[in-house]
Design an enzyme around this catalytic site. Structure first.
Site, mmCIF file in Angstrom:
data_model
loop_
_atom_site.group_PDB
_atom_site.id
_atom_site.type_symbol
_atom_site.label_atom_id
_atom_site.label_comp_id
_atom_site.label_asym_id
_atom_site.label_seq_id
_atom_site.Cartn_x
_atom_site.Cartn_y
_atom_site.Cartn_z
ATOM 1 N N CYS A 118 -10.416 -0.326 7.021
ATOM 2 C CA CYS A 118 -9.479 0.181 6.029
ATOM 3 C C CYS A 118 -8.317 0.915 6.705
ATOM 4 O O CYS A 118 -8.526 1.836 7.492
ATOM 5 C CB CYS A 118 -10.201 1.113 5.052
ATOM 6 S SG CYS A 118 -9.092 2.056 4.006
ATOM 7 N N CYS B 271 -8.335 4.650 6.059
ATOM 8 C CA CYS B 271 -9.382 5.328 6.839
ATOM 9 C C CYS B 271 -8.915 5.511 8.282
ATOM 10 O O CYS B 271 -9.201 6.531 8.914
ATOM 11 C CB CYS B 271 -10.692 4.552 6.775
ATOM 12 S SG CYS B 271 -11.584 4.731 5.212
ATOM 13 N N HIS C 276 -13.938 7.231 1.548
ATOM 14 C CA HIS C 276 -13.438 5.904 1.172
ATOM 15 C C HIS C 276 -13.878 5.556 -0.247
ATOM 16 O O HIS C 276 -15.028 5.186 -0.478
ATOM 17 C CB HIS C 276 -13.908 4.824 2.142
ATOM 18 C CG HIS C 276 -13.341 3.476 1.816
ATOM 19 N ND1 HIS C 276 -12.065 3.103 2.172
ATOM 20 C CD2 HIS C 276 -13.842 2.444 1.109
ATOM 21 C CE1 HIS C 276 -11.826 1.883 1.730
ATOM 22 N NE2 HIS C 276 -12.893 1.459 1.063
ATOM 23 N N ASN D 285 -2.108 2.428 -8.753
ATOM 24 C CA ASN D 285 -2.308 1.012 -9.020
ATOM 25 C C ASN D 285 -3.787 0.674 -8.868
ATOM 26 O O ASN D 285 -4.422 1.074 -7.883
ATOM 27 C CB ASN D 285 -1.469 0.168 -8.057
ATOM 28 C CG ASN D 285 0.018 0.399 -8.265
ATOM 29 O OD1 ASN D 285 0.469 0.608 -9.378
ATOM 30 N ND2 ASN D 285 0.773 0.370 -7.171
ATOM 31 N N GLY E 59 -1.587 -4.293 -9.288
ATOM 32 C CA GLY E 59 -0.704 -4.406 -8.123
ATOM 33 C C GLY E 59 -1.176 -3.623 -6.917
ATOM 34 O O GLY E 59 -0.397 -3.344 -6.009
ATOM 35 N N HIS F 260 -5.251 5.639 -3.768
ATOM 36 C CA HIS F 260 -4.114 6.476 -3.382
ATOM 37 C C HIS F 260 -3.245 6.722 -4.604
ATOM 38 O O HIS F 260 -3.045 5.827 -5.428
ATOM 39 C CB HIS F 260 -3.298 5.830 -2.263
ATOM 40 C CG HIS F 260 -2.963 4.399 -2.516
ATOM 41 N ND1 HIS F 260 -3.867 3.375 -2.312
ATOM 42 C CD2 HIS F 260 -1.833 3.807 -2.981
ATOM 43 C CE1 HIS F 260 -3.308 2.227 -2.629
ATOM 44 N NE2 HIS F 260 -2.066 2.455 -3.052
HETATM 45 P P1 AMP Z 1 -0.387 -0.057 -3.512
HETATM 46 O O1 AMP Z 1 0.465 -1.260 -3.786
HETATM 47 O O2 AMP Z 1 -0.479 0.888 -4.690
HETATM 48 O O3 AMP Z 1 -1.742 -0.421 -2.943
HETATM 49 O O4 AMP Z 1 0.395 0.790 -2.438
HETATM 50 C C1 AMP Z 1 0.149 0.736 -1.073
HETATM 51 C C2 AMP Z 1 1.199 1.590 -0.411
HETATM 52 O O5 AMP Z 1 0.787 1.896 0.902
HETATM 53 C C3 AMP Z 1 2.577 0.945 -0.325
HETATM 54 O O6 AMP Z 1 3.528 1.772 -0.990
HETATM 55 C C4 AMP Z 1 2.819 0.857 1.182
HETATM 56 O O7 AMP Z 1 4.175 1.064 1.515
HETATM 57 C C5 AMP Z 1 1.936 1.965 1.693
HETATM 58 N N1 AMP Z 1 1.509 1.820 3.083
HETATM 59 C C6 AMP Z 1 0.905 0.738 3.642
HETATM 60 N N2 AMP Z 1 0.642 0.982 4.932
HETATM 61 C C7 AMP Z 1 1.076 2.240 5.205
HETATM 62 C C8 AMP Z 1 1.078 3.066 6.363
HETATM 63 N N3 AMP Z 1 0.579 2.648 7.543
HETATM 64 N N4 AMP Z 1 1.613 4.307 6.262
HETATM 65 C C9 AMP Z 1 2.128 4.732 5.105
HETATM 66 N N5 AMP Z 1 2.129 4.013 3.964
HETATM 67 C C10 AMP Z 1 1.632 2.781 4.018
#
Ligand code: AMP
Length: 111
Positions: free
Chosen positions: A3, A6, A45, A83, A89, A96
C-alpha cells in the site's frame, strides 16, 4: 507491504507532513486540485469508509480540525472529500480524507 500510503507512513516514500499523532498523518497531496489540498489518513490500514469504525472517526474529527487550522483554511472554510470504491472514484485503497481549500470552490461536474 504494497500500500502506497502505508509506505508513506513508514517513511519509505517521501511526503510533506502537515500534522501527525500516534493514530493519524496529514500530508500534502502530490497532485493538488486547489491551492490547498491535503490528505488525512489513519496509520492503521483501513481500506475505505465502509471499514471505518465510529471510534476511529470520532478520533479523526479533532485531527482534521487541527490540520485545517495548521493549513490556514479553517476560518474561511474548506471541503472534505472521501471517495469510496469504484463508483466513488477511489484510486488509493487506504482510506483518506481530502482537505481542499484556499479558494472559493465550485460544486458539480460529477458526470
Ligand atoms: P482518491 O482518488 O480519492 O483515491 O485519491 C488519491 C489521492 O492520492 C490523489 O489525490 C493523488 O494525487 C494522491 N496521491 C497518490 N500518491 C500520492 C503520494 N505519493 N503522495 C501524495 N499524494 C498522493
Amino acid at each position: 507491504m504494497s500500500c502506497i500510503f502505508c509506505k508513506i507512513i513508514a517513511g519509505e516514500i517521501p511526503s510533506k507532513t502537515i500534522h501527525e499523532n500516534e493514530d493519524f498523518l496529514a500530508f500534502h497531496d502530490i497532485n493538488p486540485q486547489a491551492p490547498v489540498h491535503a490528505l488525512v489518513i489513519p496509520k492503521a490500514h483501513v481500506v475505505d469508509f465502509r471499514e471505518m469504525s465510529g471510534e476511529m472517526m470520532a478520533k479523526m474529527t479533532p485531527f482534521i480540525q487541527e490540520t485545517a487550522k495548521k493549513l490556514g483554511i479553517y476560518e474561511e472554510g474548506f471541503r472534505i472529500v472521501n471517495n469510496i470504491g469504484t463508483n466513488g472514484g477511489q484510486e488509493v485503497f487506504h482510506i483518506h480524507f481530502h482537505l481542499i481549500g484556499g479558494a472559493k470552490l465550485k460544486w458539480g461536474n460529477f458526470l
